[in-house]
Design a protein around this motif. Sequence first.
Motif, short mmCIF file in Angstrom:
data_model
loop_
_atom_site.label_atom_id
_atom_site.label_comp_id
_atom_site.label_asym_id
_atom_site.label_seq_id
_atom_site.Cartn_x
_atom_site.Cartn_y
_atom_site.Cartn_z
N ASP A 30 0.83 -1.21 0.00
CA ASP A 30 0.00 0.00 0.00
C ASP A 30 0.87 1.26 0.00
O ASP A 30 0.44 2.31 -0.48
CB ASP A 30 -0.95 -0.03 1.21
CG ASP A 30 -2.09 0.98 1.11
OD1 ASP A 30 -2.56 1.23 -0.02
OD2 ASP A 30 -2.51 1.51 2.14
N ASP A 35 -1.50 4.72 0.71
CA ASP A 35 -1.08 5.52 1.86
C ASP A 35 -0.51 4.68 3.00
O ASP A 35 -0.52 5.11 4.15
CB ASP A 35 -2.25 6.37 2.36
CG ASP A 35 -3.44 5.51 2.74
OD1 ASP A 35 -3.39 4.29 2.47
OD2 ASP A 35 -4.41 6.03 3.30
N ASP A 37 -1.33 1.97 4.73
CA ASP A 37 -2.08 1.60 5.93
C ASP A 37 -2.87 0.30 5.80
O ASP A 37 -3.57 -0.08 6.75
CB ASP A 37 -3.02 2.74 6.37
CG ASP A 37 -4.12 3.01 5.35
OD1 ASP A 37 -4.11 2.39 4.27
OD2 ASP A 37 -4.99 3.87 5.64
N HIS A 38 -2.80 -0.37 4.66
CA HIS A 38 -3.71 -1.51 4.45
C HIS A 38 -3.51 -2.63 5.48
O HIS A 38 -4.48 -3.13 6.04
CB HIS A 38 -3.58 -2.06 3.02
CG HIS A 38 -4.62 -3.07 2.69
ND1 HIS A 38 -5.96 -2.82 2.80
CD2 HIS A 38 -4.52 -4.37 2.28
CE1 HIS A 38 -6.65 -3.91 2.46
NE2 HIS A 38 -5.79 -4.86 2.14
N ARG A 178 -7.53 4.97 -3.95
CA ARG A 178 -6.38 5.86 -3.81
C ARG A 178 -5.31 5.67 -4.88
O ARG A 178 -4.67 6.63 -5.31
CB ARG A 178 -5.74 5.55 -2.46
CG ARG A 178 -5.50 6.71 -1.60
CD ARG A 178 -5.01 6.22 -0.24
NE ARG A 178 -6.01 6.38 0.79
CZ ARG A 178 -6.33 7.54 1.33
NH1 ARG A 178 -5.72 8.65 0.97
NH2 ARG A 178 -7.25 7.61 2.25
#
Length: 211
Positions: A30, A35, A37-38, A178
């Motif tokens: 990710d 970003d 955070d996955h 995203r």
Amino acid sequence: MHIQAAHVIRFSETVAARVKDQRDYLTELDAAIGDADHGVNLDRGFSVVLTRLPGLAETDIGTILKTVGTTLVSTVGGASGPLYGTAFLRAGMVTAGCRTLGPAEVAAALTAALEGIQTRGKATRGEKTMIDAIAPLVDAFQAALAAGDDLVPAMRQAVQACEAGMRATIPMLATKGRASYLGERSIGHQDPGATSAYLMARAMLDVLEGM
Ligand code: ADP
Ligand code: MG
């Protein structure tokens, strides 16, 4: 073979353990196109799922899946929380009251999960999302059942298709989520959500083969 409630509990525990184990890997994927955070998002959610499973041992499969779904919706955050949460909730709705699931009922639950993600996220195949791993899984599972396979061999086919779908996200251009902000720079990276979807599919197969 039929799936029992105990399989679904074991599946949820296995996903929680593997998400924790793979948290940094999922987050690195990710970091490349999102970003970062996955893995953290999913680990937060499945850690809470773990605390709720002991109370569910005597309930039906629909209740277990719905509990996982509501927990993910309220704890994971990001795009993936509502998407995975909806998937588990929809699977829980079609299995409401069931203590066991035969192959056709598993197909219905998987289909409902996929439709839930598509309704919620509006992505279609080829947009570099978890759909690219989950849709081939559902297709392959249904095709294997139609060809006469029982649950576990059909799930084996499905997990292979899911893995191929996950790898096929590498050359894709992201047009949802995203990663789409990166445009052409999203090409060449494996999608984190497709990767966590494969992790879950693999956990399902391992639980079915191991019990
Ligand atoms: P966020 O992108 O909000 O940080 P996560 O990092 O937890 O959320 O999850 C990212 C993953 O969510 C992506 O790799 C992708 O697979 C999936 N995703 C994002 N948007 C969608 C969508 N509209 N439909 C299906 N999956 C999506
Ligand atoms: Mg993210």
